[in-house]
Scaffold this active site. Sequence first.
Site, PDB file in Angstrom:
ATOM      1  N   SER A  92       0.866  -1.184   0.000  1.00 35.99           N
ATOM      2  CA  SER A  92       0.000   0.000   0.000  1.00 35.99           C
ATOM      3  C   SER A  92       0.897   1.226   0.000  1.00 35.99           C
ATOM      4  O   SER A  92       1.491   1.569   1.027  1.00 35.99           O
ATOM      5  CB  SER A  92      -0.912   0.004   1.229  1.00 35.99           C
ATOM      6  OG  SER A  92      -1.800  -1.076   1.188  1.00 35.99           O
ATOM      7  N   LYS A 168      -7.277   1.661  -2.532  1.00 38.65           N
ATOM      8  CA  LYS A 168      -6.834   1.248  -1.191  1.00 38.65           C
ATOM      9  C   LYS A 168      -6.837   2.425  -0.227  1.00 38.65           C
ATOM     10  O   LYS A 168      -7.225   2.302   0.930  1.00 38.65           O
ATOM     11  CB  LYS A 168      -5.436   0.623  -1.261  1.00 38.65           C
ATOM     12  CG  LYS A 168      -4.861   0.235   0.102  1.00 38.65           C
ATOM     13  CD  LYS A 168      -5.733  -0.774   0.850  1.00 38.65           C
ATOM     14  CE  LYS A 168      -5.261  -1.007   2.286  1.00 38.65           C
ATOM     15  NZ  LYS A 168      -4.006  -1.765   2.361  1.00 38.65           N
TER      16      LYS A 168
END
Length: 296
Positions: A92, A168
Amino acid sequence: MKIGFIGLGVMGAPMAGHLADAGHEIVTVLNRSPLPMDLKASAVASPAEVARLSEIVITMLPDTPDVERVLIGRNGVLEGISAGKLVIDMSSISPIATAEFAAKFREAGAGCLDAPVSGGEVGAKAASLTIMVGGPAAEFERALPILEKLGKNITLIGENNGAGQTCKIANQIIVALNIEAVAEALVFASKAGCDPAKVRTALMGGFASSRVLEVHGERMIARTFAPGFRIRLHQKDLNLALESARALGVSLPSTAIAQQLMNACSARADGADADHSSLVRALEVLSDHELSKKKE
């Protein structure tokens, strides 16, 4: 096939294990930590060597600088990549950096997808992760049989690299604000004299019910802050959200508040590596009331 997997942490190790169990040969990098005992994998000296030996390279790393170092740094994946191979970054990280990294791999003739995940350690172990993908549809279809060994809800968000990372970040905004809402509600009810455990049980039967209330509400009440997802990692994700928002000209006022509460928690000696549900501690300090304490 031979799959390079770099980043055998809390989530990466079980993910690589699922691929090995499916019959793939896993290649990884030697580092200061030994390979997990139950993982069938061979280890080499550098990310570049992983790329030379693998058809697909997967990275699962903590932050943008880690991915940059492994992908395009000295002896990085880029140095060992060749045309026709595929790189899948499941970390991420910054959507902007993701697009920049992908452009370098495309210049070398390799494919590149960003495929960050949601579901935490539990989802990694159960192979039930939600996977948000950015990149060309043809590369997504090529990667799909691999991703299906790792998750259940797999979505191509957009054909531009960085789309998965953007999704995300949106996920992390929602989760953070849900954690903050649950923490505020439980601290409020507890200081008013109610049993927070009973309040949580009642709310689980109504419109306020959520997975965060179920899991993290219980963690807050029981004071079980051993990490499922470390607060420093969620803090990093909210930093990415606010950086991206500035670039886009978007206002995220509640996200900024949640980030500041996480900053306060991270300042504690035991705070940065605690579970993100420990955000409740910052609200307890502001309210001079701990959930575990009954009103006198």
